[in-house]
Scaffold this motif. Structure first.
Motif, PDB file in Angstrom:
ATOM      1  N   LEU A 284      92.397 -35.431   8.283  1.00 44.41           N
ATOM      2  CA  LEU A 284      92.976 -34.425   9.161  1.00 44.41           C
ATOM      3  C   LEU A 284      91.889 -33.828  10.044  1.00 44.41           C
ATOM      4  CD1 LEU A 284      95.283 -32.470   6.668  1.00 44.41           C
ATOM      5  CD2 LEU A 284      95.905 -34.375   8.173  1.00 44.41           C
ATOM      6  N   TYR A 285      92.283 -33.396  11.226  1.00 42.34           N
ATOM      7  CA  TYR A 285      91.361 -32.708  12.140  1.00 42.34           C
ATOM      8  C   TYR A 285      91.287 -31.246  11.717  1.00 42.34           C
ATOM      9  CZ  TYR A 285      89.320 -31.178  16.591  1.00 42.34           C
ATOM     10  OH  TYR A 285      88.507 -30.643  17.562  1.00 42.34           O
ATOM     11  N   GLU A 286      90.090 -30.691  11.723  1.00 39.55           N
ATOM     12  CA  GLU A 286      89.909 -29.349  11.157  1.00 39.55           C
ATOM     13  C   GLU A 286      90.546 -28.233  11.981  1.00 39.55           C
ATOM     14  OE1 GLU A 286      86.320 -30.251  13.751  1.00 39.55           O
ATOM     15  OE2 GLU A 286      87.492 -31.315  12.222  1.00 39.55           O
ATOM     16  N   ASP A 287      90.705 -28.435  13.286  1.00 41.62           N
ATOM     17  CA  ASP A 287      91.203 -27.367  14.169  1.00 41.62           C
ATOM     18  C   ASP A 287      92.648 -27.654  14.565  1.00 41.62           C
ATOM     19  OD1 ASP A 287      91.726 -25.479  16.180  1.00 41.62           O
ATOM     20  OD2 ASP A 287      89.699 -25.582  16.984  1.00 41.62           O
ATOM     21  N   TYR A 288      93.594 -27.083  13.822  1.00 40.32           N
ATOM     22  CA  TYR A 288      95.016 -27.324  14.067  1.00 40.32           C
ATOM     23  C   TYR A 288      95.411 -26.922  15.479  1.00 40.32           C
ATOM     24  CZ  TYR A 288     100.104 -26.887  13.359  1.00 40.32           C
ATOM     25  OH  TYR A 288     101.461 -26.993  13.470  1.00 40.32           O
ATOM     26  N   GLN A 289      94.998 -25.753  15.914  1.00 46.65           N
ATOM     27  CA  GLN A 289      95.407 -25.236  17.224  1.00 46.65           C
ATOM     28  C   GLN A 289      94.930 -26.118  18.370  1.00 46.65           C
ATOM     29  OE1 GLN A 289      93.657 -21.447  18.380  1.00 46.65           O
ATOM     30  NE2 GLN A 289      95.438 -20.920  19.624  1.00 46.65           N
ATOM     31  N   LYS A 290      93.723 -26.621  18.259  1.00 46.50           N
ATOM     32  CA  LYS A 290      93.119 -27.355  19.369  1.00 46.50           C
ATOM     33  C   LYS A 290      93.889 -28.631  19.693  1.00 46.50           C
ATOM     34  CE  LYS A 290      88.680 -29.131  21.038  1.00 46.50           C
ATOM     35  NZ  LYS A 290      87.240 -29.354  20.721  1.00 46.50           N
ATOM     36  N   MET A 291      94.541 -29.241  18.681  1.00 49.36           N
ATOM     37  CA  MET A 291      95.262 -30.481  18.946  1.00 49.36           C
ATOM     38  C   MET A 291      96.371 -30.299  19.975  1.00 49.36           C
ATOM     39  SD  MET A 291      95.704 -32.537  15.351  1.00 49.36           S
ATOM     40  CE  MET A 291      96.378 -31.148  14.444  1.00 49.36           C
ATOM     41  N   PHE A 292      96.855 -29.085  20.157  1.00 51.93           N
ATOM     42  CA  PHE A 292      98.010 -28.850  21.019  1.00 51.93           C
ATOM     43  C   PHE A 292      97.643 -28.206  22.358  1.00 51.93           C
ATOM     44  CE2 PHE A 292      99.129 -28.738  16.554  1.00 51.93           C
ATOM     45  CZ  PHE A 292     100.010 -29.800  16.502  1.00 51.93           C
ATOM     46  N   ILE A 293      96.344 -27.955  22.560  1.00 51.59           N
ATOM     47  CA  ILE A 293      95.911 -27.400  23.847  1.00 51.59           C
ATOM     48  C   ILE A 293      94.679 -28.132  24.371  1.00 51.59           C
ATOM     49  CG2 ILE A 293      96.910 -25.109  23.516  1.00 51.59           C
ATOM     50  CD1 ILE A 293      94.121 -24.132  22.625  1.00 51.59           C
ATOM     51  N   SER A 294      94.476 -29.358  23.895  1.00 50.45           N
ATOM     52  CA  SER A 294      93.297 -30.128  24.279  1.00 50.45           C
ATOM     53  C   SER A 294      93.596 -31.012  25.473  1.00 50.45           C
ATOM     54  CB  SER A 294      92.824 -30.979  23.102  1.00 50.45           C
ATOM     55  OG  SER A 294      91.772 -31.842  23.499  1.00 50.45           O
ATOM     56  N   GLN A 295      92.577 -31.194  26.314  1.00 51.09           N
ATOM     57  CA  GLN A 295      92.689 -32.128  27.426  1.00 51.09           C
ATOM     58  C   GLN A 295      92.043 -33.469  27.100  1.00 51.09           C
ATOM     59  OE1 GLN A 295      92.052 -30.348  31.457  1.00 51.09           O
ATOM     60  NE2 GLN A 295      91.659 -28.453  30.330  1.00 51.09           N
ATOM     61  N   ASN A 296      91.628 -33.628  25.840  1.00 51.62           N
ATOM     62  CA  ASN A 296      91.024 -34.896  25.422  1.00 51.62           C
ATOM     63  C   ASN A 296      91.250 -35.095  23.932  1.00 51.62           C
ATOM     64  OD1 ASN A 296      89.574 -37.220  25.081  1.00 51.62           O
ATOM     65  ND2 ASN A 296      87.569 -36.299  25.466  1.00 51.62           N
ATOM     66  N   LEU A 297      92.272 -35.875  23.603  1.00 51.02           N
ATOM     67  CA  LEU A 297      92.591 -36.161  22.205  1.00 51.02           C
ATOM     68  C   LEU A 297      92.026 -37.488  21.723  1.00 51.02           C
ATOM     69  CD1 LEU A 297      96.344 -35.032  22.107  1.00 51.02           C
ATOM     70  CD2 LEU A 297      94.372 -33.808  21.166  1.00 51.02           C
ATOM     71  N   ALA A 298      91.328 -38.192  22.594  1.00 48.20           N
ATOM     72  CA  ALA A 298      90.902 -39.560  22.292  1.00 48.20           C
ATOM     73  C   ALA A 298      90.024 -39.637  21.051  1.00 48.20           C
ATOM     74  CB  ALA A 298      90.167 -40.154  23.491  1.00 48.20           C
ATOM     75  N   ASN A 299      89.194 -38.627  20.819  1.00 47.16           N
ATOM     76  CA  ASN A 299      88.247 -38.675  19.712  1.00 47.16           C
ATOM     77  C   ASN A 299      88.694 -37.882  18.494  1.00 47.16           C
ATOM     78  OD1 ASN A 299      86.383 -40.293  21.193  1.00 47.16           O
ATOM     79  ND2 ASN A 299      85.699 -38.455  22.283  1.00 47.16           N
TER      80      ASN A 299
END
Length: 636
Positions: A284-299
């Motif tokens: 899992l990615y540690e930052d739940y919030q960031k997944m939904f407001i990120s402009q770069n999910l590739a990494n």
């Protein structure tokens, strides 16, 4: 010929104005002939690219965006009541629409055309079936045929299984429209996904379907069907059930596994297998919030597949634009918000939980699950960052700025999906934050649920996956403490029931975890459907935040004089905002009451005429509770 033409358009394509030629045998109009085409991998890529538009994502129009989808359930409140949760308003359609969950076959036909054509091109040595790119795009096509069929399964249950481009023959077309038992459809979907998995690769662009994404979908399909069979058994909504309308077409029906319970276990076992293939491979990615407001999910390892928005003001969405201003015409329900645990792992009502109450929004989220804290706006949160670097802070929810898709409908305003970046809010097309579509967290949750449903206990893998989810959410990982302190009588969540019966505390907490993880991601309605969890929804008053204890003073005369919000704190003795009770003329004024016939969609009326199925011996039968002769509501 006129009759044949109509059958073609309804059974094989969306309704179009065209001449009486055989649409089913023609190549797609937007491509060259197969002799001039399908000679290189890029041709295959171009063909399957069009299927990528069939996912729910954030869009230019807020009401059509992924973040607003759950308004059709008990998680979100939209500006208008939902007909699927009301009696007497949803009608049998006169004709088929063009959506994924409508009775049409156009996309299925396109995938069949691709399969037939590519197999011929491989046989003619025009394509190398060992080429990695050829395998990838063939795998994507099988994935999408499964995706289209899964949407039909969710909507209609029993459905025709069509694996080829049909010939120009009326009898063949009518016979092909015969519905197959839903468990056979689900098995067919898993067969296609198995083919996709064998062909697809991991490590491709996350804007394309990968092997792991196909495995995740397979776990979703298997879990859906396994739990549907388990919780809808004893009804006409499962093959072989009492008054199952398919009995006339399938008089000798039997489950391949031997019984409905064994068939459910077969699917639950498949769900465990496919989910573990993914969950055991990714973190899992540690930052739940960031997944939904990120402009770069590739990494971000957790995100297996996502939608990109690369061209500002041309190809963009309006999520931040709408949510940041006044709430975007949606809001979380009281039921959803109260389902979140305290960080110490206790439900809010448990002794020693430390819950501070809900007189203010800040009180609501204090010491709660981090997913709640980052998904709802509370006093002091940054609502907007201006281009000059200054910031605007949230004070209290806007209930009165306008009707329709404007103000926050419940008082609980969405922060999830909302960036504070000023460039994201400039227009309804300026949003370029990417939309995750398949996440590894689902594999964790699918495994936990499927294993408990099948085995009746929490095995070591399930516990490990569950602890990982809770650790990211900042919640105590002592799962048993939560279960032991759960009092189902104090839970507002309708998912504490299946088929009208209470589930045990462990299963309820598994469902709670799923609800809390997928907040505003469009997952809730179909979960409630497969669990048969709406059976007890009768005169169900939808509530939002606690308006009348403290917040009333913030609105002044807007509330007191009824300029925009004409209701009183005497609404059922509740101090909570009840948006559908503002006007007595509202169709949900007395609450939502769910007709069980709505678990499945009705087949459009024209299909019965076109397939000569108006009589009892036709090849097509209607879903339970729905008419096949009039555009009327369901019986209940």
């Amino acid at each position: 010929m006129k009759r044949i033409f109509f059958v073609f358009t309804v059974l094989a394509t969306s309704i179009l104005t065209q001449s009486c030629e055989d649409y089913l045998e023609r190549e797609p109009e937007d491509f060259l002939s197969e002799e001039a085409y399908f000679n290189k991998p890029s041709d295959l890529e171009l063909f399957v690219n069009k299927f990528y538009t069939y996912f729910d994502v954030n869009s230019e129009y807020g009401r059509n965006s992924l973040y607003a989808t759950d308004r059709n359930s008990d998680d979100l409140i939209g500006p208008f009541e939902e007909e699927n949760l009301l009696k007497d308003y949803k009608l049998v359609p006169s004709s088929a629409g063009n959506g994924l969950k409508d009775w049409n076959f156009s996309n299925i036909r396109e995938t069949n055309y691709f399969i037939e054509t590519i197999e011929k091109r491989i046989a003619a040595n025009a394509l190398d079936d060992e080429n990695a790119q050829v395998q990838q795009y063939r795998g994507e096509n099988y994935f999408f045929r499964a995706w289209f069929y899964f949407n039909k399964l969710q909507a209609f249950g029993d459905f025709p299984i069509i694996k080829e481009v049909l010939p120009d023959d009326l009898e063949s077309l009518i016979l092909a429209s015969e519905r197959q038992p839903r468990n056979e459809v689900a098995r067919f979907i898993l067969e296609d996904l198995t083919k996709a998995i064998d062909l697809l690769q991991d490590g491709v662009s996350k804007n394309r379907i990968s092997k792991s994404a196909a495995q995740l979908l397979a776990s979703r399909v298997a879990l859906f069907e396994g739990t549907w069979l388990k919780y809808h058994q004893g009804t006409a909504r499962v093959p072989g059930g009492p008054n199952w309308p398919g009995s006339s077409q399938h008089p000798n029906f039997s489950y391949p596994a031997g019984s409905i319970s064994a068939e459910a276990d077969y699917f639950l076992g498949k769900a465990m297998e496919y989910a573990d293939n993914v969950a055991g491979k990714y973190n899992l990615y540690e930052d739940y919030q960031k997944m939904f407001i990120s402009q770069n999910l590739a990494n971000i390892e957790e995100v297996l597949f996502y939608k990109s928005y690369g061209i500002e003001n041309v190809l963009g969405h309006g999520a931040t634009h709408y949510l940041q201003r006044t709430g975007g015409g949606v809001g979380y329900t009281r039921s959803l918000v109260e389902s979140y645990l305290m960080q110490n792992g206790l439900p809010i009502y448990a002794a020693g939980s430390g819950y501070e109450g809900d007189a203010t929004l800040k009180d609501v989220v204090t010491d709660r699950d981090k997913r709640l804290q980052v998904s709802v706006l509370t006093e002091g949160d940054v609502r907007k960052e201006n281009s000059d670097g200054s910031k605007e802070f949230f004070e209290y929810p806007d209930l009165t700025s306008g009707s329709g898709w404007q103000s926050v409908t419940s008082g609980y305003q969405l922060q999830k999906w909302m960036s504070i970046d000023p460039t994201q809010a400039e227009s309804s097309t300026s949003g370029t934050t990417e939309t995750p579509i398949f996440r590894v967290a689902e594999a964790y949750l699918n495994y936990i649920e499927a294993s408990y449903e099948k085995e009746g206990n929490l095995n070591g893998k399930a516990i490990a996956y569950w602890k990982s989810l809770r650790e990211r959410a900042g919640v105590d990982t002592d799962i048993q403490k939560t279960i032991s302190n759960t009092n189902l009588d104090k839970e507002r969540d309708l998912a504490k029931f299946s088929a009208g019966n209470s589930v045990d505390a462990t299963l309820y907490n598994i469902r709670r975890e799923r609800r809390n993880e997928f907040i505003a991601e469009g997952m809730r309605l179909l979960d409630m459907y497969r669990w048969s969890a709406f059976d007890t929804m009768e005169n169900y008053i939808v509530e939002g935040f606690n308006l009348w204890e403290k917040y009333e003073e913030d609105y002044g005369t807007q509330i007191e004089e009824g300029e925009n919000v004409s209701y009183s704190p005497e609404n059922g003795g509740s101090t909570y905002f009840q948006p559908f009770r503002i006007k007595s003329s509202n169709r949900a004024y007395e609450g939502y009451s769910f007709p069980e016939a709505h678990y499945l969609n009705p087949i459009p009326l024209d299909q019965f005429t076109l397939t000569n199925s108006m009589g009892a011996d036709g090849v097509l039968y209607q879903n339970p509770g729905w008419s096949k002769s009039a555009a009327i509501p369901a019986e209940y």
